[in-house]
Design a protein around this motif. Sequence first.
Motif, mmCIF file in Angstrom:
data_model
loop_
_atom_site.group_PDB
_atom_site.id
_atom_site.type_symbol
_atom_site.label_atom_id
_atom_site.label_comp_id
_atom_site.label_asym_id
_atom_site.label_seq_id
_atom_site.Cartn_x
_atom_site.Cartn_y
_atom_site.Cartn_z
ATOM 1 N N SER A 121 0.813 -1.217 0.000
ATOM 2 C CA SER A 121 0.000 0.000 0.000
ATOM 3 C C SER A 121 0.845 1.265 0.000
ATOM 4 N N GLY A 122 2.096 1.118 0.435
ATOM 5 C CA GLY A 122 2.946 2.297 0.548
ATOM 6 C C GLY A 122 2.632 3.146 1.769
ATOM 7 N N LYS A 123 1.740 2.647 2.620
ATOM 8 C CA LYS A 123 1.352 3.379 3.832
ATOM 9 C C LYS A 123 2.120 2.815 5.027
ATOM 10 N N PRO A 124 2.677 3.679 5.878
ATOM 11 C CA PRO A 124 3.413 3.177 7.041
ATOM 12 C C PRO A 124 2.481 2.479 8.022
ATOM 13 N N MET A 125 2.929 1.336 8.544
ATOM 14 C CA MET A 125 2.141 0.566 9.500
ATOM 15 C C MET A 125 2.830 0.464 10.860
ATOM 16 N N MET A 126 3.866 1.243 11.054
ATOM 17 C CA MET A 126 4.548 1.229 12.343
ATOM 18 C C MET A 126 3.736 1.967 13.394
ATOM 19 N N VAL A 127 3.938 1.586 14.640
ATOM 20 C CA VAL A 127 3.351 2.315 15.764
ATOM 21 C C VAL A 127 4.488 2.896 16.597
ATOM 22 N N PHE A 128 4.197 3.982 17.275
ATOM 23 C CA PHE A 128 5.197 4.584 18.160
ATOM 24 C C PHE A 128 4.865 4.213 19.590
ATOM 25 N N ASP A 129 5.870 3.723 20.306
ATOM 26 C CA ASP A 129 5.706 3.220 21.674
ATOM 27 C C ASP A 129 6.593 4.051 22.598
ATOM 28 N N GLU A 130 5.980 4.979 23.312
ATOM 29 C CA GLU A 130 6.732 5.888 24.188
ATOM 30 C C GLU A 130 7.517 5.122 25.248
ATOM 31 N N GLU A 131 6.909 4.064 25.767
ATOM 32 C CA GLU A 131 7.576 3.267 26.801
ATOM 33 C C GLU A 131 8.835 2.602 26.244
ATOM 34 N N LEU A 132 8.766 2.159 25.009
ATOM 35 C CA LEU A 132 9.927 1.525 24.380
ATOM 36 C C LEU A 132 11.041 2.538 24.136
ATOM 37 N N LYS A 133 10.696 3.720 23.672
ATOM 38 C CA LYS A 133 11.707 4.761 23.434
ATOM 39 C C LYS A 133 12.445 5.098 24.729
ATOM 40 N N ALA A 134 11.680 5.248 25.814
ATOM 41 C CA ALA A 134 12.299 5.561 27.109
ATOM 42 C C ALA A 134 13.187 4.416 27.580
ATOM 43 N N ALA A 135 12.769 3.167 27.305
ATOM 44 C CA ALA A 135 13.557 2.007 27.733
ATOM 45 C C ALA A 135 14.892 1.957 27.002
ATOM 46 N N PHE A 136 14.907 2.227 25.714
ATOM 47 C CA PHE A 136 16.156 2.193 24.944
ATOM 48 C C PHE A 136 17.131 3.272 25.411
ATOM 49 N N LEU A 137 16.607 4.419 25.823
ATOM 50 C CA LEU A 137 17.483 5.487 26.300
ATOM 51 C C LEU A 137 18.216 5.090 27.580
ATOM 52 N N LYS A 138 17.607 4.176 28.351
ATOM 53 C CA LYS A 138 18.207 3.739 29.620
ATOM 54 C C LYS A 138 19.042 2.467 29.481
ATOM 55 N N LEU A 139 18.950 1.819 28.340
ATOM 56 C CA LEU A 139 19.625 0.533 28.164
ATOM 57 C C LEU A 139 21.140 0.686 28.064
ATOM 58 N N ASP A 140 21.822 -0.352 28.544
ATOM 59 C CA ASP A 140 23.253 -0.458 28.301
ATOM 60 C C ASP A 140 23.482 -0.489 26.784
ATOM 61 N N PRO A 141 24.434 0.289 26.252
ATOM 62 C CA PRO A 141 24.642 0.361 24.796
ATOM 63 C C PRO A 141 24.855 -1.003 24.150
ATOM 64 N N ALA A 142 25.555 -1.876 24.841
ATOM 65 C CA ALA A 142 25.807 -3.202 24.274
ATOM 66 C C ALA A 142 24.500 -3.985 24.146
ATOM 67 N N LYS A 143 23.635 -3.880 25.162
ATOM 68 C CA LYS A 143 22.345 -4.577 25.120
ATOM 69 C C LYS A 143 21.454 -3.988 24.034
ATOM 70 N N ALA A 144 21.469 -2.669 23.921
ATOM 71 C CA ALA A 144 20.674 -2.010 22.888
ATOM 72 C C ALA A 144 21.121 -2.453 21.505
ATOM 73 N N ALA A 145 22.434 -2.555 21.305
ATOM 74 C CA ALA A 145 22.972 -2.985 20.012
ATOM 75 C C ALA A 145 22.590 -4.435 19.721
ATOM 76 N N GLU A 146 22.594 -5.265 20.758
ATOM 77 C CA GLU A 146 22.212 -6.672 20.581
ATOM 78 C C GLU A 146 20.765 -6.800 20.131
#
Length: 335
Positions: A121-146
Amino acid sequence: MELEFFIRPDEAIEAIYGAVATPPGPGHPGEPQPNWGWQLWHQYWVEERLRFYEAIGLPRQSLVEYWQKPDELAHYARATVDILYKFPFSKRDGKGELMGEELEGIAARSDFDLSQHQRFSGKPMMVFDEELKAAFLKLDPAKAAELSARYFEARRNYLVKAGVDAAKAEKQAREDAEALMKGSYVPHVIEPSAGVDRLALALICNAYCEDQAPDEKGKLESRVVMKFHPRIAPIKVAVFPLLKNKPELVKKAKEVRDLLRPHVTVFYDEAGAIGRRYRRQDEAGTPFGVTIDFDTLGEQGPELKDTVTLRARDSMKQERVKIGELGPMLIERIH
C-alpha cells in the motif's frame, strides 16, 4: 471468523522489561502479563479457543490440538496450532482413533500481516511506543545494540523471503532496526482463524443423539434429541398449555410466554398431545419445556397455584417451579 491480536515484538518486550517471560509449561498460562512475548501469547490464545469450544458444548476429548511441524509452517509463521474436531466421518489412524478435521488454526504470524500491508500500500504501519523509546534510552549500549541487531536480522529475513532484492532488504531492515531504538515498530500478530460452517457441523454432530423415552401410555419408543448446550440452542425454552381447548390454560401459557420472551428465545406450541410436543422440541434441541396445567390454576390445591412444570430435555426430569422464579432459574441454567 478471524481475530488479529497485535503484540509487541520480543525485542521490544526485552528492552522494556529486561527479559521475555518463558512459558511455565503446557496448558493455560493464566492472566496476561506485560512481559509476555509471542510464545506465551500464542499459548494463551490456543487455550482460550479450546475453552471457547468447551463452553459451547464440544467436550475436550472430541478436540485435537495439532502443532504444525516446521516443514508444514508458512514461511512467516513462528508456530501454528490447528484445533481439530473428531467428526464421525473423520479418517482413523493406525490405532483406529478418529484423527479429526480442522475447525480452526491459531498462528503466530510475526509482523507479516502489517508488513505486507505496508509493502504493497505504501502506507506506514509502524506504531510509536513511548515506553519503548524511554527504555532504549536507559539501556546499556551493548544490550541495545544486541536487540537492534536481532531485530535487523528478523526484518531482513522477512523481506528476503517476501521477494525483496537483497540489497534493498538490508537497507530497509537497517532503517527498521534504527526505528526500533527510537520506539517504533511494525506490530506482530497472533491470529485465530475459525471456520463457521465447520463449527456448525461439529455442533450438530456432537448434539445428535438417539435414545428411548416413554410415550403417553408409558411404552418406550425411540427418541431423536439434539443435545445442544443451552448457550447455543436456537430455542431456549418451549411453553405449552396442557390442553388447547381450555381457554384459561391457553391464557396463562401465553402470559408465561410473554413473561419469558424479553430474556430468552421462546417457542409457544399448543398443537397435539403434550408428549408429541415434547418430542418436537427434543428434535429441535430446546433444552427446557414449560407446561401450564390445572395445578397452575390452583384447581388441585392453593399450594400449587402459579407454579408450572419445568422439564429438562436431556434427563426428561420434571419439577414444579413458581412462575415468578422461572425466568431467573432459566437464565442461570442457560448460561
